[in-house]
Design a protein around this motif. Structure first.
Motif, PDB file in Angstrom:
ATOM      1  N   ALA A  41       3.310  11.665   2.066  1.00 43.64           N
ATOM      2  CA  ALA A  41       2.576  10.422   1.779  1.00 43.64           C
ATOM      3  C   ALA A  41       2.996  10.481   0.030  1.00 43.64           C
ATOM      4  O   ALA A  41       2.615  11.873  -0.018  1.00 43.64           O
ATOM      5  N   TYR A  42       3.634  10.050  -0.248  1.00 43.65           N
ATOM      6  CA  TYR A  42       3.908  11.116  -1.754  1.00 43.65           C
ATOM      7  C   TYR A  42       3.815   9.401  -3.047  1.00 43.65           C
ATOM      8  O   TYR A  42       3.686   8.192  -2.711  1.00 43.65           O
ATOM      9  N   GLN A  43       3.552  10.261  -4.548  1.00 43.50           N
ATOM     10  CA  GLN A  43       3.682   8.552  -5.251  1.00 43.50           C
ATOM     11  C   GLN A  43       4.358   9.041  -6.471  1.00 43.50           C
ATOM     12  O   GLN A  43       4.085   9.987  -6.827  1.00 43.50           O
ATOM     13  N   THR A  44       4.971   8.067  -7.202  1.00 43.55           N
ATOM     14  CA  THR A  44       5.761   8.395  -7.978  1.00 43.55           C
ATOM     15  C   THR A  44       5.655   7.009  -8.981  1.00 43.55           C
ATOM     16  O   THR A  44       5.429   6.370  -9.083  1.00 43.55           O
ATOM     17  N   GLU A  74       5.747   1.312  -0.966  1.00 46.27           N
ATOM     18  CA  GLU A  74       4.236  -0.020  -1.544  1.00 46.27           C
ATOM     19  C   GLU A  74       5.076   0.567  -3.468  1.00 46.27           C
ATOM     20  O   GLU A  74       5.008   1.197  -3.950  1.00 46.27           O
ATOM     21  N   LEU A  75       5.764  -0.761  -4.519  1.00 43.96           N
ATOM     22  CA  LEU A  75       6.718  -0.659  -5.395  1.00 43.96           C
ATOM     23  C   LEU A  75       5.018  -1.792  -6.298  1.00 43.96           C
ATOM     24  O   LEU A  75       4.593  -2.953  -5.731  1.00 43.96           O
ATOM     25  N   ILE A  94       5.975   4.016  -7.086  1.00 45.19           N
ATOM     26  CA  ILE A  94       6.264   4.034  -5.868  1.00 45.19           C
ATOM     27  C   ILE A  94       5.636   4.392  -4.846  1.00 45.19           C
ATOM     28  O   ILE A  94       4.900   6.100  -5.034  1.00 45.19           O
ATOM     29  N   GLN A  95       4.178   4.243  -3.947  1.00 47.78           N
ATOM     30  CA  GLN A  95       4.401   4.997  -2.633  1.00 47.78           C
ATOM     31  C   GLN A  95       5.107   4.950  -1.418  1.00 47.78           C
ATOM     32  O   GLN A  95       5.132   3.832  -1.060  1.00 47.78           O
TER      33      GLN A  95
END
Length: 125
Positions: A41-44, A74-75, A94-95
């Protein structure tokens, strides 16, 4: 984000852009080297780095680019297409899966940059 439908030519353009960036096998050597096959899992964030305000355009296209990857994304954005974005503003978060996000990044940013430039130029007229 409102529903947005692209026609067949638009979808083909997105597929061609992804193929150009990732090749026919839809892989990225850098991504494969950095991440193992497990989902991470990542978020940017997408930040506007333009020195002047820009008109946002292309969030629905970004969503469609992300949909080509068989993982959940998920945007999240507090903006909509047509909004004026100030320099340094956080356009979106964005996730999702780190591997897929890294592979989608270049194509997604290319579309956003190009569409925002057109929308910003159009607003000047």
């Amino acid at each position: 984000m409102p529903a947005f439908e692209l026609n067949e030519i638009d979808l083909q353009l997105i597929q061609l852009a992804l193929r150009e960036d990732l090749g026919l096998i839809f892989k990225d050597l850098t991504t494969q080297t950095l991440f193992d096959k497990e989902t991470t899992a990542y978020q940017t964030e997408i930040i506007s780095k333009h020195p002047t305000p820009i008109v946002l355009c292309g969030l629905p296209v970004a969503q469609i680019v992300l949909s080509h990857f068989k993982t959940d994304f998920e945007l999240i954005s507090s903006f909509q297409d047509g909004d004026l974005i100030e320099p340094g503003a956080q356009v979106a978060i964005i996730q999702g899966d780190a591997r897929s996000l890294l592979m989608a990044e270049r194509t997604l940013l290319n579309f956003l940059r190009h569409l925002c430039a057109i929308a910003t130029s159009t607003r000047q007229f």
